[in-house]
Design a protein around this motif. Structure first.
Motif, short mmCIF file in Angstrom:
data_model
loop_
_atom_site.label_atom_id
_atom_site.label_comp_id
_atom_site.label_asym_id
_atom_site.label_seq_id
_atom_site.Cartn_x
_atom_site.Cartn_y
_atom_site.Cartn_z
N VAL A 109 0.84 -1.20 0.00
CA VAL A 109 0.00 0.00 0.00
C VAL A 109 0.87 1.25 0.00
CG1 VAL A 109 -0.33 -0.19 2.51
CG2 VAL A 109 -1.86 1.24 1.20
N PRO A 110 0.67 2.10 -1.02
CA PRO A 110 1.37 3.39 -1.01
C PRO A 110 0.53 4.39 -0.23
CG PRO A 110 0.29 3.00 -3.13
CD PRO A 110 -0.20 1.94 -2.20
N LYS A 144 5.52 12.33 -2.85
CA LYS A 144 6.66 13.23 -2.86
C LYS A 144 6.27 14.70 -2.76
CE LYS A 144 10.10 10.48 -5.28
NZ LYS A 144 11.08 10.50 -6.39
N THR A 145 5.00 14.99 -2.54
CA THR A 145 4.62 16.40 -2.48
C THR A 145 4.54 16.88 -1.04
OG1 THR A 145 2.28 15.78 -2.54
CG2 THR A 145 3.32 16.33 -4.63
N TYR A 146 4.79 18.17 -0.86
CA TYR A 146 4.74 18.76 0.47
C TYR A 146 3.31 18.91 0.96
CZ TYR A 146 9.67 19.83 1.19
OH TYR A 146 11.01 19.74 1.45
N LYS A 147 2.37 18.95 0.06
CA LYS A 147 0.96 19.03 0.44
C LYS A 147 0.20 17.93 -0.29
CE LYS A 147 0.15 24.03 0.86
NZ LYS A 147 -0.19 25.16 -0.02
N GLY A 148 -0.93 17.54 0.24
CA GLY A 148 -1.75 16.54 -0.42
C GLY A 148 -2.93 16.19 0.47
N VAL A 149 -4.14 16.26 -0.08
CA VAL A 149 -5.33 16.01 0.74
C VAL A 149 -6.32 15.10 0.03
CG1 VAL A 149 -5.20 18.12 2.14
CG2 VAL A 149 -6.32 18.20 -0.08
N VAL A 150 -5.79 14.11 -0.71
CA VAL A 150 -6.68 13.20 -1.41
C VAL A 150 -6.88 11.94 -0.56
CG1 VAL A 150 -6.98 11.80 -3.49
CG2 VAL A 150 -6.02 14.10 -3.65
N GLY A 151 -8.08 11.78 -0.04
CA GLY A 151 -8.39 10.61 0.79
C GLY A 151 -7.95 10.81 2.23
N TYR A 152 -8.23 9.80 3.07
CA TYR A 152 -7.82 9.89 4.47
C TYR A 152 -6.30 9.84 4.55
CZ TYR A 152 -12.73 8.65 5.24
OH TYR A 152 -14.09 8.62 5.22
N LEU A 195 -3.57 8.24 5.37
CA LEU A 195 -2.99 6.94 5.75
C LEU A 195 -1.54 7.11 6.22
CD1 LEU A 195 -4.24 4.47 2.97
CD2 LEU A 195 -5.28 5.01 5.18
N ARG A 248 -0.09 9.49 7.99
CA ARG A 248 0.01 9.85 9.41
C ARG A 248 -0.72 8.88 10.32
NH1 ARG A 248 0.44 13.50 5.98
NH2 ARG A 248 2.47 14.51 5.91
N LEU A 249 -1.56 8.04 9.73
CA LEU A 249 -2.13 6.96 10.54
C LEU A 249 -1.06 5.90 10.79
CD1 LEU A 249 -4.59 5.69 11.91
CD2 LEU A 249 -5.22 4.71 9.69
N ILE A 253 -9.84 0.10 13.54
CA ILE A 253 -8.84 0.42 12.50
C ILE A 253 -7.84 -0.73 12.39
CG2 ILE A 253 -6.93 1.97 11.94
CD1 ILE A 253 -8.64 4.23 13.29
N SER A 307 -4.84 17.17 -5.55
CA SER A 307 -5.31 18.20 -4.63
C SER A 307 -4.36 18.44 -3.47
CB SER A 307 -6.70 17.87 -4.09
OG SER A 307 -7.15 18.94 -3.27
N VAL A 332 -11.41 16.50 -1.86
CA VAL A 332 -12.04 15.71 -2.92
C VAL A 332 -13.52 16.05 -3.04
CG1 VAL A 332 -12.65 13.37 -3.64
CG2 VAL A 332 -10.38 13.82 -2.66
N MET A 369 -9.37 2.88 3.13
CA MET A 369 -10.09 4.10 3.52
C MET A 369 -11.57 3.80 3.73
SD MET A 369 -8.24 6.93 1.10
CE MET A 369 -6.45 7.09 1.13
N MET A 376 -15.93 11.92 -1.46
CA MET A 376 -14.53 11.47 -1.34
C MET A 376 -14.17 10.20 -2.12
SD MET A 376 -13.17 12.13 2.52
CE MET A 376 -11.43 12.01 2.19
#
Lengths: 459, 459
Positions: free
Chosen positions: A174-175, A179-187, A189, A191-192, A438, B410, B415, B435, B453
């Motif tokens: 699972v990826p 490589k991006t400094y920001k990203g908000v696609v999906g939960y 994972l 930091r989980l 979880i 994003s 999303v 997710m 999402m």
């Protein structure tokens, strides 16, 4: 079951499945504890192998214990009976240092300090600096969300992980993030998985952000006659516009222990020391150092500024000597890493004093005053049954005090085995239920680092 | 079902359940889109009420749409047919500004800028600054993990959330994290909830870290004749030891649009502009500003330094005018917020040029060059069917380009509804499955912000 594992996986990875008792012993402990020796140790060198090992373990319901260098403080990597240790020490390549994008791609077995050194050569900087940085692995740092003195300014491991590749207990890769400094696609994972103590997935690749090396640093040792004045200095410094890169605290017991151990010239009459470092451009550093010196001097401190690399090193050696030095007091050290909101440090220190008196125990405290993270060391002797029992009771009292001051029972060390019986003092039943849910999503058969992190009753 | 809701909850919260069509219309949109009007809007003022509303909705399987100010860019707070909007705008108290511990406790309906103002009065600083900061709520910021120009130095909302209180879809209250700067007990529920777009739990309280206000700032406008020189400047600045507080980029189309709109004196002959701000102590700021000016001048830029508050404000007004100004070009703006690793910005800009030519569309780009986050604006007209179809195809090409450059679709907007059909371009099947598993742990009946999402096929 384990026989089959040794045979099948042994054929697949010749020489990389250890089964001799003396080898197994080496994988039976961490910096906190020993539980049992594993049935085997397996040493994959790439993601594909980790995936195949996991799939086999999943199919045969063999518990796997992911392990880095085994420097953890709470037993997160300690095997139980009838488990296989999956050692990631062979996956130790720095795959890429990408200066253009200011990120590194590493395997989990890379030693924290190796990355720091490689970066330093290029004028770059990876801030997280756990005490064990010369030995611990970045995979372990991610699994535990390791901190260190520089966390006050630079944050903890979590703040540097841009993305991960991990292997689920059933072998699927699972990826998470990238490589991006920001990203908000999906939960989130990424930091989980950070801080999940090897209970959700096996980390096989890490994308880490790094920074430019600050141009300069200055190091100050400030000796206070009273501990309260030191606590006041912490507040004044942090509520000024200065954010020091470290703001370390040592109480009287820790100071005496270090000085008796290493004779490095620490003031023996001090009630508390602060070891403060600032970094930045030349102008900013000398400005900040002057202001910190004034704040501390105004509170009656004796301030010593380390001018050269040698004297800086000497001060840090003293700070790092606290842990070994304390063993001169008593042979067993129970080290807890509570955190309270910074302004409540004085109350926490008073509570510690009361607990020390209540149980007639020596308690030495030091740590990261800047973020309220105090390493509380109960010095005792495991063989002195009565004293050790008192020490165990003191641990519970310390945790109760931290929680009643809106704190936590662990700032950096995690839960693992040693703190799992205390987790429900801090977490609500609902939180624990969600976390177990979880865990079940990632590891439905419960084969990955079982019986860690959660209270036994609920297992 | 909705009749019962209106009756029961209406009796419980007199005057705080809206059912009139003209009221419902006001809750039927966000900054991106409209989907449908809800069946009711309910406005709780405390956690207890949120909990009771959720429990009722859970028992009667009524979908709830949590909502802050409705300024989101992807439809996260947009209701579908047969849903109830749970508006948190009435929970707008700043409960505590705790200077000693450098943290604020707020309700989710507090406007971002209100907190910033309150803190500023005390010389304190809350960095996250989304474009909508004068209207958007902190609860929405947490739900979307909002960013802003200052993210390059100070990070995004996630980096400021120490803890949360949230209500599960079944009404149970779950605390996550707390008031400490560090904490590693259990899985990181706090950061799992950050960015979960109101699909896992309803945020009812937020613990936010803040910083001391930097002593000084300096603002530079650097005009480059060629876009490539601007991209080079971004790399040189960020790989020097300077971390600017903002490093904003505007392409030629954006610059022209702003200048024609607000006549603020932007250079009309520039190929690209960088708006750069540094902060820190007086010494550090003047030093950093000088070095940035030299870097940009060496690359042929014309550099203008804003000396006073008025001229700083003017430059930022110009930057903030980009979005409204672009509507002068075409009436419909499709705004996407892709991110690529910073060093790949020039490749991404070339790809955008090619896509613009391929579909014969005007594409204006601006945004946070410092962290590779580019706001790509396709200027079109929803009523021009052919052009709009081309624009929709261009969106997919833009996302493909970003992903092929190791980027994301994003960086800040999330999303919601508008990007859910593209999510599987970026996330693997395994990630999406995990997710959805997590969603199911928190929301087993799927009543909280449903059909957001995730791609529709898998619903």
């Amino acid at each position: 079951m384990f026989g089959l594992f040794r045979k099948k996986i042994g054929d697949m990875l010749p020489g990389r499945v250890l089964t001799e008792r003396e080898d197994l012993f080496c994988y039976g402990f961490d910096a906190s504890s020993t539980e049992d020796i594993p049935s085997a140790v397996v040493m994959p060198v790439n993601t594909q192998e980790v995936s195949e090992i996991a799939a086999f373990a999943f199919n045969h319901r063999i518990p796997l214990i992911p392990r880095g260098a085994g420097t953890g403080m709470t037993g997160g990597a300690v095997p139980l009976r009838d488990t296989v240790v999956l050692s990631l020490e062979g996956m130790n390549r720095i795959i890429d240092i990408d200066e253009k994008n200011m990120l590194a791609v590493v395997e989990p077995g890379v030693i924290n300090y190796h990355l720091q050194e490689k970066l330093e050569e290029k004028g770059l900087f990876y801030p997280p600096d756990p005490a064990s940085m010369k030995f611990c692995t970045l995979g372990g740092n991610v699994a535990e969300n390791a901190g260190g003195p520089r966390a006050i300014k630079y944050g903890v491991t979590r703040d540097y992980v841009l993305g991960l590749e991990a292997v689920l207990p059933d072998g699927r890769v699972v990826p998470a993030g990238g490589k991006t400094y920001k990203g908000v696609v999906g939960y989130d994972l990424t930091r989980l998985l950070v801080g999940s103590e090897g209970t959700l997935a096996i980390i096989t690749k890490i994308f880490l952000k790094f920074l430019p090396m600050p141009a300069e640093t200055a190091t100050l040792l400030c000796a206070f006659s009273e501990i309260d004045a030191a606590a006041q200095a912490v507040n004044r410094i942090t509520s000024s516009a200065i954010i020091p890169r470290t703001l370390e605290f040592m109480d009287r017991e820790s100071t005496l222990a270090v000085e008796n151990y290493s004779h490095c010239g620490l003031p023996l009459d001090a009630g508390a020391l602060l070891l403060i470092e600032v970094d930045g451009s030349h102008a900013a550093v000398s400005d900040d150092a002057d202001r910190i010196a004034s704040i501390c001097t105004a509170l009656g401190a004796h301030v010593r500024v380390a001018d050269d690399i040698y004297s800086k090193q000497q001060l840090w050696d003293a700070r790092r000597a606290v842990s070994p030095a304390l063993y001169r007091i008593r042979p067993t050290k129970i080290n807890e890493d509570i955190v309270v909101p910074r302004g409540r440090i004085p109350e926490m220190l008073r509570a510690l004093r009361a607990i020390s008196e209540r149980y007639n125990l020596t308690i030495a405290s030091f740590g990261h005053a800047g973020d309220g993270n105090i390493h509380v060391n109960i010095m005792t002797d495991r063989n002195d049954k009565d004293e050790y029992r008192r020490a165990r009771r003191a641990v519970r009292d310390i945790f109760e005090a931290a929680i009643s001051l809106e704190g936590t029972i662990s700032g950096e060390h995690g839960v693992g085995l040693t703190k799992k019986e205390y987790v429900d003092m801090e977490l609500s039943d609902v939180s624990i239920e969600l976390m177990k849910g979880i865990k079940n999503v990632f590891d439905p058969r419960g084969i990955l680092n079982p019986r860690k992190m959660f209270p036994d009753s609920g297992d």
